[in-house]
Scaffold this active site. Structure first.
Site, PDB file in Angstrom:
ATOM      1  N   PHE A  19      67.127  23.060  40.242  1.00 63.36           N
ATOM      2  CA  PHE A  19      68.329  22.479  39.602  1.00 63.36           C
ATOM      3  C   PHE A  19      69.166  23.313  39.026  1.00 63.36           C
ATOM      4  O   PHE A  19      68.742  24.199  38.168  1.00 63.36           O
ATOM      5  CB  PHE A  19      67.979  21.401  38.645  1.00 63.36           C
ATOM      6  N   ASP A  20      70.441  23.494  39.097  1.00 66.65           N
ATOM      7  CA  ASP A  20      71.652  24.188  38.434  1.00 66.65           C
ATOM      8  C   ASP A  20      71.428  23.444  37.165  1.00 66.65           C
ATOM      9  O   ASP A  20      71.433  22.323  37.026  1.00 66.65           O
ATOM     10  CB  ASP A  20      72.896  24.160  39.048  1.00 66.65           C
ATOM     11  N   LYS A  21      72.113  24.168  36.132  1.00 62.25           N
ATOM     12  CA  LYS A  21      71.993  23.381  34.764  1.00 62.25           C
ATOM     13  C   LYS A  21      73.522  23.116  34.529  1.00 62.25           C
ATOM     14  O   LYS A  21      73.777  21.837  34.284  1.00 62.25           O
ATOM     15  CB  LYS A  21      71.644  24.462  33.675  1.00 62.25           C
TER      16      LYS A  21
END
Length: 514
Positions: free
Chosen positions: A174-176
């Site tokens: 996941f990107d944040k």
């Protein structure tokens, strides 16, 4: 070139003079603005927030950050092979095999002493019994039903290959910023030294009402939610990369970072502020002259649905869940702790090429899905076995590179889509086992027990109908309930107009949605 507040950087360059804050979230993933001073680099397509900069262009458009992104996306997409290659190869050869086998059966029946009429009849029965209709339709019947159900639930797949691949994913990355988090700053804590907390926040919001900085927007939203009054502030002046100052009815007033406090001669080393300074959040100090009134911490928060979605993925058997971000590690650790990430699952300070490299490394061991929303995520989305874009807030380049688009910021739709893909995979296996078993039974009957041709037709067509009906069960998948629940609960924010999808995505999903 001269870069004014509110302008986007047209080309990569270096600051010659001036100071300002830039929003680089679409390139680096950093949720808070980056302060730029002479000698520091600027990235194309980032946004100048408050100062005037003189910039020297250092790279041509072909060498720019965006050009590198496009090159990475193209290279990553080329590294992926279409999942249907084997099924197409097998289907062509099986059809030829059935035709050749029927001719061979005719010759065998004639060789065993049957007359021409009987041999032709039994060979025709063999041809009908061995026809792959049920086998061939078993896969698209389930896939198209799943794609239709997913579209109604706010998840768009770019094709059946994405659905099949998602079912086998064992690692999620996941990107944040903008994916696991809301992507905008919110007030997390208020410390007032000489007054009530509400008075300090009201004073600060009154001053920040004259600022277009995203932190000022966070302070105004907090004051509005608390129904605090906004008072008149005059003679407002901004100090790029430091803060803002003005005059209200009680006298001179200022707010800003640690550098602004030092400029005003205020001491921030207070016992009451130590806990605030120990966090990985942005701190805004407020004071009058050299007297410090208090401080407010501002940070990007995790989405309300992120924790539940990650928990559901872990329970579903996903082996590894990673967080990749361009943000500073202290910020990443703070967000990761609230979402249940271990320290070794958090990768911070990553540029786009770093994300691609990490995704490629994980892909060597297991199928991996990457979830992101920004330009900086596009290459990783393309390189992953399955790229998943946050459609409501995602950039067009991210949507183009992704295999799946979530049309909402509700992360529960991701877990619902993953569960739907695994259910579709089970139904496909059921269909194939039934279709192949029925075909073998009919072929055995036609070859050894003189099966009547009408019965072979009924068995063949009946099996086809049954696998289609089994696939249609996916139309009532609970993924549609996620959309209903979100529309009643409100999700992370009120429902908004549908995000305009790129034409390529509309074209690839239109037939499936219909």
């Amino acid at each position: 070139m001269i870069l004014r507040p509110g302008s986007r950087v047209p080309a990569d360059g270096v600051v010659v003079s001036g100071r300002s804050s830039l929003d680089e979230s679409n390139i680096t993933g950093e949720s808070m603005p980056a302060h730029k001073e002479p000698g520091q680099s600027l990235f194309e397509a980032t946004l100048n927030l408050d100062g005037v900069l003189e910039v020297r262009v250092t790279k041509t458009l072909e060498q720019s950050t965006i050009a590198r992104m496009i090159a990475l996306v193209t290279e990553a997409q080329g590294a992926k092979a279409p999942s249907e290659r084997f099924s197409a190869w097998f289907g062509q050869r099986y059809t030829i095999g059935v035709l050749v086998g029927s001719v061979a059966a005719l010759a065998a029946f004639l060789a065993f002493g049957n007359n021409w009429e009987v041999a032709l009849y039994r060979a025709a029965t063999m041809l009908v019994a061995a026809s792959p209709c049920a086998v061939v339709i078993s896969v698209p019947a389930a896939i198209l039903s799943a794609l239709s159900a997913a579209a109604r639930g706010g998840v768009l797949f770019k094709g059946g290959a994405a659905l099949e691949t998602l079912a086998g994913v064992k690692v999620f990355a996941f990107d944040k910023t903008g994916t696991l988090t809301a992507g905008r700053a919110t007030v997390t804590d208020v410390v007032a030294l000489d007054a009530e907390e509400s008075d300090l926040l009201s004073t600060l919001a009154s001053l920040e009402a004259h600022s277009e900085h995203h932190i000022g927007d966070a302070l105004r939203r907090e004051a509005s939610q608390r129904r605090l009054p906004i008072r008149e502030v005059r003679n407002v002046k901004t100090f790029p990369s430091r803060g803002i100052a003005g005059v209200d009815d009680d006298g001179p007033l200022w707010a800003g970072n640690h550098g602004m406090a030092e400029t005003m001669g205020a001491t921030v080393d207070r016992q009451a502020l130590r806990a605030l300074r120990s966090t990985a959040e942005t701190i805004i100090y407020v004071g009058r002259g050299n007297r410090l009134l208090g401080a407010v911490s501002v940070a990007d928060k995790a989405r309300e649905t992120s924790a539940d979605a990650l928990t559901a993925l872990r329970r579903s058997g996903v082996e590894k869940i990673l967080m990749m971000t361009g943000d500073r590690r202290p910020v990443a650790l703070r967000i990761g702790a609230t979402l249940g990430f271990r320290d070794d699952e958090i990768h911070a300070g990553m540029m786009p090429e770093d994300k691609v490299g990490r995704v490629a490394e994980e892909a060597r061991q297991h199928k991996i899905a990457f979830v992101g929303d920004g330009v900086n995520d596009a290459a990783a989305l393309a390189r992953a076995d399955v790229g998943i874009a946050m459609g409501a807030a995602g950039s067009d380049v991210a949507l183009q590179a992704a295999d799946i688009a979530l049309l909402s910021e509700d992360m529960r739709r991701l877990t619902a889509a993953y569960r739907l893909s695994r259910r579709a995979a089970r139904i496909i296996r059921q269909n194939l086992v039934f279709a192949i078993g029925a075909m073998l039974l009919l072929v055995t009957g036609a070859a050894l027990f003189d099966l009547p041709l009408p019965l072979a037709v009924v068995g063949h067509e009946g099996g086809t109908v049954l696998v289609v009906l089994n696939g249609l069960r996916l139309l009532n998948d609970p993924i549609r309930d996620v959309l209903k629940t979100n529309s009643h609960a409100g999700g992370d924010r009120p429902p908004s107009a549908p995000h305009k999808m790129p034409l390529s995505l509309q074209a690839s999903t239109g037939e499936q949605t219909a």
